[in-house]
Design a protein around this motif. Structure first.
Motif, PDB file in Angstrom:
ATOM      1  N   ILE A 259       1.041  -0.980  -0.134  1.00 52.48           N
ATOM      2  CA  ILE A 259      -0.107   0.249   0.013  1.00 52.48           C
ATOM      3  C   ILE A 259       0.988   1.092  -0.120  1.00 52.48           C
ATOM      4  CG2 ILE A 259      -2.110  -1.054   1.424  1.00 52.48           C
ATOM      5  CD1 ILE A 259      -0.926   0.299   3.523  1.00 52.48           C
ATOM      6  N   GLY A 260       0.758   2.691  -0.164  1.00 48.57           N
ATOM      7  CA  GLY A 260       0.565   3.179  -0.268  1.00 48.57           C
ATOM      8  C   GLY A 260      -0.225   4.393   0.757  1.00 48.57           C
ATOM      9  N   ALA A 261      -0.128   5.332   1.500  1.00 49.75           N
ATOM     10  CA  ALA A 261      -0.894   6.477   1.735  1.00 49.75           C
ATOM     11  C   ALA A 261      -1.583   6.767   0.322  1.00 49.75           C
ATOM     12  CB  ALA A 261      -0.657   7.693   2.699  1.00 49.75           C
ATOM     13  N   GLU A 262      -2.918   7.272   0.701  1.00 49.21           N
ATOM     14  CA  GLU A 262      -3.575   8.353  -0.149  1.00 49.21           C
ATOM     15  C   GLU A 262      -4.379   7.443  -0.936  1.00 49.21           C
ATOM     16  OE1 GLU A 262      -5.054  11.485   0.455  1.00 49.21           O
ATOM     17  OE2 GLU A 262      -4.098  11.179   1.770  1.00 49.21           O
ATOM     18  N   GLY A 263      -4.833   6.426  -1.133  1.00 54.85           N
ATOM     19  CA  GLY A 263      -5.491   6.159  -1.653  1.00 54.85           C
ATOM     20  C   GLY A 263      -4.457   4.759  -3.477  1.00 54.85           C
ATOM     21  N   VAL A 264      -3.383   4.117  -2.806  1.00 52.61           N
ATOM     22  CA  VAL A 264      -2.214   3.694  -3.994  1.00 52.61           C
ATOM     23  C   VAL A 264      -2.677   1.984  -3.357  1.00 52.61           C
ATOM     24  CG1 VAL A 264       0.069   3.628  -4.515  1.00 52.61           C
ATOM     25  CG2 VAL A 264      -1.080   6.242  -4.012  1.00 52.61           C
ATOM     26  N   LEU A 265      -2.072   1.067  -4.119  1.00 48.39           N
ATOM     27  CA  LEU A 265      -2.003  -0.208  -3.842  1.00 48.39           C
ATOM     28  C   LEU A 265      -1.226  -0.630  -5.240  1.00 48.39           C
ATOM     29  CD1 LEU A 265      -1.845  -2.698  -2.553  1.00 48.39           C
ATOM     30  CD2 LEU A 265      -4.527  -3.248  -3.588  1.00 48.39           C
ATOM     31  N   ALA A 266      -0.118  -1.393  -4.949  1.00 52.02           N
ATOM     32  CA  ALA A 266       0.553  -2.191  -5.965  1.00 52.02           C
ATOM     33  C   ALA A 266       0.234  -3.798  -5.891  1.00 52.02           C
ATOM     34  CB  ALA A 266       2.305  -1.403  -6.166  1.00 52.02           C
ATOM     35  N   LEU A 267       0.875  -4.360  -6.627  1.00 51.68           N
ATOM     36  CA  LEU A 267       0.730  -6.106  -6.783  1.00 51.68           C
ATOM     37  C   LEU A 267       1.441  -6.092  -7.521  1.00 51.68           C
ATOM     38  CD1 LEU A 267      -2.978  -6.301  -6.390  1.00 51.68           C
ATOM     39  CD2 LEU A 267      -1.244  -6.690  -4.468  1.00 51.68           C
ATOM     40  N   ALA A 268       2.129  -7.383  -7.401  1.00 54.82           N
ATOM     41  CA  ALA A 268       2.890  -7.768  -8.779  1.00 54.82           C
ATOM     42  C   ALA A 268       2.973  -9.396  -8.292  1.00 54.82           C
ATOM     43  CB  ALA A 268       4.372  -7.310  -8.951  1.00 54.82           C
ATOM     44  N   THR A 269       2.142 -10.365  -9.398  1.00 54.54           N
ATOM     45  CA  THR A 269       2.682 -11.810  -9.081  1.00 54.54           C
ATOM     46  C   THR A 269       4.490 -12.130  -9.551  1.00 54.54           C
ATOM     47  OG1 THR A 269       2.645 -13.004 -11.762  1.00 54.54           O
ATOM     48  CG2 THR A 269       0.293 -12.053  -9.952  1.00 54.54           C
ATOM     49  N   SER A 270       4.447 -13.429  -9.282  1.00 52.66           N
ATOM     50  CA  SER A 270       6.265 -13.663  -9.523  1.00 52.66           C
ATOM     51  C   SER A 270       6.546 -13.927 -10.911  1.00 52.66           C
ATOM     52  CB  SER A 270       6.932 -15.454  -9.175  1.00 52.66           C
ATOM     53  OG  SER A 270       5.700 -15.997  -9.712  1.00 52.66           O
ATOM     54  N   SER A 274       1.632  -7.118 -13.583  1.00 49.15           N
ATOM     55  CA  SER A 274       1.231  -6.275 -12.275  1.00 49.15           C
ATOM     56  C   SER A 274       0.140  -4.950 -12.015  1.00 49.15           C
ATOM     57  CB  SER A 274       2.866  -5.578 -11.915  1.00 49.15           C
ATOM     58  OG  SER A 274       3.152  -4.236 -13.040  1.00 49.15           O
ATOM     59  N   VAL A 275      -0.007  -4.472 -10.728  1.00 48.84           N
ATOM     60  CA  VAL A 275      -1.205  -3.441 -10.937  1.00 48.84           C
ATOM     61  C   VAL A 275      -0.825  -2.694 -10.007  1.00 48.84           C
ATOM     62  CG1 VAL A 275      -3.144  -3.029 -10.083  1.00 48.84           C
ATOM     63  CG2 VAL A 275      -3.250  -5.454 -11.154  1.00 48.84           C
ATOM     64  N   ALA A 276      -1.308  -1.195 -10.413  1.00 47.85           N
ATOM     65  CA  ALA A 276      -0.770   0.273  -9.964  1.00 47.85           C
ATOM     66  C   ALA A 276      -2.279   0.821  -9.922  1.00 47.85           C
ATOM     67  CB  ALA A 276       0.686   0.904  -9.842  1.00 47.85           C
ATOM     68  N   ILE A 277      -2.397   1.273  -8.464  1.00 43.71           N
ATOM     69  CA  ILE A 277      -3.857   1.937  -8.057  1.00 43.71           C
ATOM     70  C   ILE A 277      -3.551   2.899  -7.264  1.00 43.71           C
ATOM     71  CG2 ILE A 277      -6.235   1.402  -7.330  1.00 43.71           C
ATOM     72  CD1 ILE A 277      -5.974  -1.448  -6.795  1.00 43.71           C
ATOM     73  N   THR A 288      -7.534  -2.885  -2.446  1.00 46.55           N
ATOM     74  CA  THR A 288      -7.450  -4.513  -2.492  1.00 46.55           C
ATOM     75  C   THR A 288      -7.864  -5.606  -3.012  1.00 46.55           C
ATOM     76  OG1 THR A 288      -5.951  -4.947  -0.934  1.00 46.55           O
ATOM     77  CG2 THR A 288      -7.070  -7.051  -0.639  1.00 46.55           C
ATOM     78  N   LEU A 289      -9.732  -5.257  -3.080  1.00 47.23           N
ATOM     79  CA  LEU A 289     -10.686  -5.069  -3.723  1.00 47.23           C
ATOM     80  C   LEU A 289     -11.264  -5.643  -5.734  1.00 47.23           C
ATOM     81  CD1 LEU A 289     -13.610  -6.794  -4.612  1.00 47.23           C
ATOM     82  CD2 LEU A 289     -14.753  -3.991  -4.337  1.00 47.23           C
ATOM     83  N   VAL A 290     -10.027  -4.041  -5.465  1.00 42.63           N
ATOM     84  CA  VAL A 290     -10.183  -3.736  -7.093  1.00 42.63           C
ATOM     85  C   VAL A 290      -9.020  -4.706  -7.241  1.00 42.63           C
ATOM     86  CG1 VAL A 290      -9.352  -1.465  -8.291  1.00 42.63           C
ATOM     87  CG2 VAL A 290     -10.912  -1.403  -6.982  1.00 42.63           C
ATOM     88  N   GLY A 291      -7.637  -4.166  -7.083  1.00 48.92           N
ATOM     89  CA  GLY A 291      -6.638  -4.799  -7.451  1.00 48.92           C
ATOM     90  C   GLY A 291      -6.419  -6.240  -7.650  1.00 48.92           C
ATOM     91  N   LEU A 292      -7.245  -7.323  -6.929  1.00 48.26           N
ATOM     92  CA  LEU A 292      -7.465  -8.527  -7.004  1.00 48.26           C
ATOM     93  C   LEU A 292      -7.939  -9.076  -8.120  1.00 48.26           C
ATOM     94  CD1 LEU A 292      -6.612  -9.499  -3.032  1.00 48.26           C
ATOM     95  CD2 LEU A 292      -4.844 -10.303  -5.050  1.00 48.26           C
ATOM     96  N   THR A 293      -9.277  -8.383  -8.159  1.00 52.25           N
ATOM     97  CA  THR A 293      -9.890  -8.690  -9.750  1.00 52.25           C
ATOM     98  C   THR A 293      -8.746  -8.322 -10.367  1.00 52.25           C
ATOM     99  OG1 THR A 293     -12.189  -7.738  -7.705  1.00 52.25           O
ATOM    100  CG2 THR A 293     -12.218  -8.015 -10.120  1.00 52.25           C
ATOM    101  N   LEU A 294      -8.269  -7.491 -10.708  1.00 49.01           N
ATOM    102  CA  LEU A 294      -8.254  -6.864 -11.694  1.00 49.01           C
ATOM    103  C   LEU A 294      -6.942  -7.633 -11.750  1.00 49.01           C
ATOM    104  CD1 LEU A 294      -7.880  -2.641 -11.960  1.00 49.01           C
ATOM    105  CD2 LEU A 294      -8.703  -3.789 -12.990  1.00 49.01           C
ATOM    106  N   LEU A 295      -6.572  -8.757 -11.402  1.00 47.32           N
ATOM    107  CA  LEU A 295      -5.420 -10.084 -11.277  1.00 47.32           C
ATOM    108  C   LEU A 295      -5.910 -11.012 -11.401  1.00 47.32           C
ATOM    109  CD1 LEU A 295      -2.386  -9.471  -8.661  1.00 47.32           C
ATOM    110  CD2 LEU A 295      -2.253  -8.549 -11.434  1.00 47.32           C
ATOM    111  N   ALA A 296      -7.365 -11.297 -11.454  1.00 54.65           N
ATOM    112  CA  ALA A 296      -7.995 -12.103 -11.738  1.00 54.65           C
ATOM    113  C   ALA A 296      -8.720 -12.345 -12.870  1.00 54.65           C
ATOM    114  CB  ALA A 296      -9.244 -12.448 -10.921  1.00 54.65           C
ATOM    115  N   ALA A 297      -9.032 -11.415 -13.355  1.00 52.29           N
ATOM    116  CA  ALA A 297      -9.699 -10.553 -14.796  1.00 52.29           C
ATOM    117  C   ALA A 297      -8.521 -10.345 -15.844  1.00 52.29           C
ATOM    118  CB  ALA A 297     -10.129  -9.414 -15.410  1.00 52.29           C
TER     119      ALA A 297
END
Length: 338
Positions: A259-270, A274-277, A288-297
């Protein structure tokens, strides 16, 4: 681009990422932007403006930790994860940071992050009972600051000015951010902990996380970057805290999450997907809801695994102590699942 060049994207450039529904009535809407990158860096999904800079805030911590390690800081195990952390200030968190300071030959008073009460309830009660009060060790960025100080003692740099933009430590941080994001820093400000914070695009942030996450499986990658990716997954409790969203995602899905403050999140698989929000109103509850959904989609993770994690980390909407609604996906995101 926004009218002010020193500003993030505007409402007109955002999309509805999630809504909060209470008793069948949508009472809040979270708008923002998000990007999904394939392992080769191509854009898989674009929602809203993904090129205008954002302050990436604490999502930059793995890159700041990498800069410290490249400056000679011999971080090991949980220390690596703590240098990347936005932690809850548990006793375990504070113990690791204290060990980092001891190894560096510096004292808690030399940390330039603010003193704070821990988010962790047990640690907070312990500080109260022991009459120690607020602690710099308990501040969520203390691991990063300890790594910065350690770099100073390893290199003979001034320990009093380690947060100044022209300090050798911060110059190295900027170099790493630009290298891994693949773009120039658009603006430099001061983060909540007092350290410099860089503005880069969501695409640049996602690109940086893709490179970090792929490092352990790439023999040509930076060995220290591989150590950071591996350590975050090996010690997920250290990156945030037991039961916290980033920790649960890393523990159960083995996806790097920060996470990052003010609504930031980064995710990445091995594999490097990757996702940035960025949620424009700064609220974190839907990321987290949005980020994981984007990875699943995108097909990067399986939907049942994502659903199991989301049940644990998405805040319930309560009325009188019982569920009366939910945080659900906005149409721009849910449409990707059709």
């Amino acid at each position: 681009m926004p009218e002010n060049p020193h500003a993030t994207f505007t409402v007109e450039s955002a999309v509805e990422l999630a809504v909060v529904e209470r008793s069948g009535f949508v009472e809040s809407r979270h708008i923002g932007a998000a990007v999904v990158l394939a392992a080769d860096g191509t854009v898989v999904t674009q929602l809203g403006d993904i090129t205008t800079p954002i302050y990436a805030r604490s999502a930059l911590k793995p890159l700041q930790a990498l800069a410290a390690m490249q400056a000679g800081v011999p971080l090991r195990g949980a220390q690596v994860a703590l240098a990347c952390a936005s932690h809850t200030g548990s006793l375990d968190h504070m113990d690791v940071v204290e060990g980092m300071l001891k190894a560096a030959g510096v004292k808690e008073e030399q940390l330039q992050c603010p003193a704070a009460w821990p988010q962790d309830e047990n640690a907070r009660h312990w500080l109260i009972r022991s009459e120690q009060g607020r602690s710099k060790l308990a501040f969520n960025c203390s691991g990063k600051h300890a790594a910065f100080l350690w770099a100073c003692t390893e290199n003979g740099w001034d320990t009093h000015s380690y947060l100044e933009p022209n300090h050798p430590m911060q110059q190295r941080v900027r170099s790493v951010i630009e290298e891994y994001s693949g773009e120039r820093i658009a603006h430099l400000g001061i983060d909540g902990c007092g350290a410099p914070v860089a503005a880069i695009s969501l695409t640049g942030l996602a690109r940086a996380y893709s490179r970090l996450a792929k490092a352990p499986g790439d023999k040509n990658s930076n060995a220290r970057a591989a150590t950071i990716a591996t350590s975050m997954l090996d010690y997920p409790w250290a990156v945030q805290g037991k039961g916290e969203p980033n920790t649960v995602v890393m523990d159960e899905l083995e996806i790097i999450a920060k996470i990052g403050a003010e609504g930031v999140l980064a995710l990445a698989t091995s594999t490097g997907v990757s996702v940035a929000i960025k949620v424009l109103d700064g609220n974190q509850r839907a990321t987290t809801l949005v980020g994981l959904t984007l990875l699943a989609a995108s097909g990067a993770v399986d939907i049942p695994g994502v659903s199991s994690v989301l049940e644990k980390v998405v805040e319930p909407v309560l009325g009188g102590g019982r569920p009366v609604g939910k945080i659900r996906l906005g149409h721009a995101v849910s449409a990707l699942l059709d």
